[in-house]
Write a protein that holds these residues in place. Sequence first.
Motif, mmCIF file in Angstrom:
data_model
loop_
_atom_site.group_PDB
_atom_site.id
_atom_site.type_symbol
_atom_site.label_atom_id
_atom_site.label_comp_id
_atom_site.label_asym_id
_atom_site.label_seq_id
_atom_site.Cartn_x
_atom_site.Cartn_y
_atom_site.Cartn_z
ATOM 1 N N ILE A 169 0.972 -1.150 -0.046
ATOM 2 C CA ILE A 169 -0.194 0.053 0.048
ATOM 3 C C ILE A 169 0.981 1.248 0.073
ATOM 4 C CG2 ILE A 169 -1.651 -1.280 1.218
ATOM 5 C CD1 ILE A 169 -0.907 0.397 3.705
ATOM 6 N N PRO A 170 0.399 2.357 -0.418
ATOM 7 C CA PRO A 170 1.130 3.631 -0.395
ATOM 8 C C PRO A 170 1.781 3.940 0.888
ATOM 9 C CG PRO A 170 -0.829 3.732 -1.405
ATOM 10 C CD PRO A 170 -0.952 2.713 -0.810
ATOM 11 N N ARG A 171 2.958 4.580 1.056
ATOM 12 C CA ARG A 171 3.217 4.821 2.431
ATOM 13 C C ARG A 171 2.584 5.994 3.110
ATOM 14 N NH1 ARG A 171 9.507 6.359 0.587
ATOM 15 N NH2 ARG A 171 10.437 4.277 0.683
ATOM 16 N N GLU A 172 1.895 6.774 2.647
ATOM 17 C CA GLU A 172 1.016 7.648 3.374
ATOM 18 C C GLU A 172 0.053 6.962 4.132
ATOM 19 O OE1 GLU A 172 -0.056 8.069 -1.034
ATOM 20 O OE2 GLU A 172 1.639 7.916 0.166
ATOM 21 N N LYS A 173 -0.539 5.729 3.730
ATOM 22 C CA LYS A 173 -1.454 4.719 4.547
ATOM 23 C C LYS A 173 -0.934 3.951 5.557
ATOM 24 C CE LYS A 173 -4.960 4.918 0.612
ATOM 25 N NZ LYS A 173 -5.719 4.319 -0.120
ATOM 26 N N ALA A 174 0.370 3.740 5.558
ATOM 27 C CA ALA A 174 1.201 2.992 6.352
ATOM 28 C C ALA A 174 1.143 3.484 7.895
ATOM 29 C CB ALA A 174 2.531 2.512 5.866
ATOM 30 N N ILE A 175 0.448 3.098 8.789
ATOM 31 C CA ILE A 175 0.359 3.673 10.003
ATOM 32 C C ILE A 175 1.628 3.104 10.986
ATOM 33 C CG2 ILE A 175 -2.153 3.769 10.210
ATOM 34 C CD1 ILE A 175 -2.427 1.242 11.435
ATOM 35 N N CYS A 176 2.261 2.283 10.569
ATOM 36 C CA CYS A 176 3.596 1.874 11.215
ATOM 37 C C CYS A 176 4.411 3.101 11.248
ATOM 38 C CB CYS A 176 4.273 0.624 10.617
ATOM 39 S SG CYS A 176 4.770 0.615 9.012
ATOM 40 N N GLN A 177 4.231 3.849 10.208
ATOM 41 C CA GLN A 177 5.170 5.032 10.211
ATOM 42 C C GLN A 177 4.878 6.232 10.635
ATOM 43 O OE1 GLN A 177 6.144 4.703 5.760
ATOM 44 N NE2 GLN A 177 7.453 2.937 6.177
ATOM 45 N N GLU A 178 3.843 6.192 11.584
ATOM 46 C CA GLU A 178 3.271 7.380 12.042
ATOM 47 C C GLU A 178 4.458 8.269 12.803
ATOM 48 O OE1 GLU A 178 -1.176 6.429 13.151
ATOM 49 O OE2 GLU A 178 -0.013 5.752 14.436
ATOM 50 N N ILE A 179 5.443 7.573 13.512
ATOM 51 C CA ILE A 179 6.500 8.251 14.241
ATOM 52 C C ILE A 179 7.610 7.742 13.499
ATOM 53 C CG2 ILE A 179 7.409 8.914 16.198
ATOM 54 C CD1 ILE A 179 4.795 9.936 15.908
#
Length: 497
Positions: free
Chosen positions: A114-124
Amino acid sequence: MVRQENIQIFDLRSALERLKQQPGELLYTDEPVDPQAELAGVYRYIGAGGTVARPTRLGPAMIFNHVKGFNNIQVLIGLLASRKRVATLLDTTPEKLAFCLMEALQEPLAPVTIPREKAICQEIVHRADEPGFDLRKIVPAPTNTEEDAGPYITIGMAYASDPETGDADITIHRLCIQSADEISMYFAPGRHLDVFRKKAEAANQPLPLSISIGVDPAIEICACFEPPTTPLGYNELALAGGVRKRPVELADCLTVQAKAIANAEFVIEGELLPNVRVREDRQTMSGKAMPEFPGYTGPANPAIPLIKVKAVTHRKQPIMQTVIGPSEEHVNLAGIPTEASILQMVERAMPGRLLNVYAHSAGGGKYMAVLQFKKSVPSDEGRQRQAALLAFAAFSELKHVFLVDEDVDPFDSNDVLWALNTRYQGDVSTVFIPGVRCHPLDPSQVPEFSTSIRDTGISCKVIFDCTVPYDLKERFQRAKFKEVDVRRFAPTLLGED
């Protein structure tokens, strides 16, 4: 068991929400806890089970809300340390877990990116090239005991790709945090990521990888399948997709050419460095690593590969997940895929005869299996031992196989021992298979233990045939009790199915 259909599980947090609906399955504590030995020491009494030194027990999963040295990070332990709990999380029953995975083997579903902007593992995001970066202050990895070589990530999903073919694989490894940006990685023989690493090293190139922590339990279970069920090039994430009937979502990492599980609580991005080795216990020089599934502390490896960490990303207020090495959690992680592998292989060879398999807790999910076999015709006599041989082929680390009849519950150790005592004669019911490679962590597999052992890791595998010879079955009928509706007499005692 009552299914909770209203909460669909797709990540760790939805799994925890499912458990909250099950009384007594999830325990929270606000008591401050030290991640260094104290946290595991607490859970040893609450719910570790497995091959942990007694006293221990099976109990609820546990979340520590206040971990010393870490703010706004909870630590979860014991999520999979109960077969009943695993069944709840995989929408099945404890007795049918292996069948659930076997169905997923027949209908895998490949992961999607999925697109990075939807990856909640990368919130921080914490980048290693930023001032003050220190993995030890970001990820609350505990130690199981005061003797451990260092803080260990015990249930991190290591994900990498073959540098030649692009095939991806996911496995769980012993990962010791060695410094602010270094992690040592132990490879048991035959691990597929080690094949990838060696290919990269031969080209003097690092191997990019991600370590996802805190994911859908289906991923954690499926990551533990091994050859020949999942050969080199087989991506076990497809099995997790098959279990959930929806693909696992991946995201591109930020600092390395690798993918990570998009809804993980934590992701560590890094590279396995070529031709670099480190002593696993370089922080303690004790010769000890951490407690392993047989119930003993594993020896520290004198020279193992090293990961250079490039970044850590995580969700807001992340949940760190950990396991105790010899706990019932390891039994389920390793054992349920073992059961599915044995069922699949034997079913192909002799359909309908193997009724169930239990990778027993006493063997850590790896060393011991109980096979429930049904003999229906005279020619089935002897096939039970063939099934045992197929079990050894399906899972090479298996050491002991117990064969029982269809009227013996393979999940009830007392019932199995009853069969051993009343349907077994040592001189004719035991099959020894000496000189076979097994698992290197069995401390009895050394030449000092027996002169028959030529090299460390070689074992004598044994079949305990506790089945009744077909022509004697009529003499071994168990006492027949009257079938009654016990709910008339004790409506709340047995609970709901």
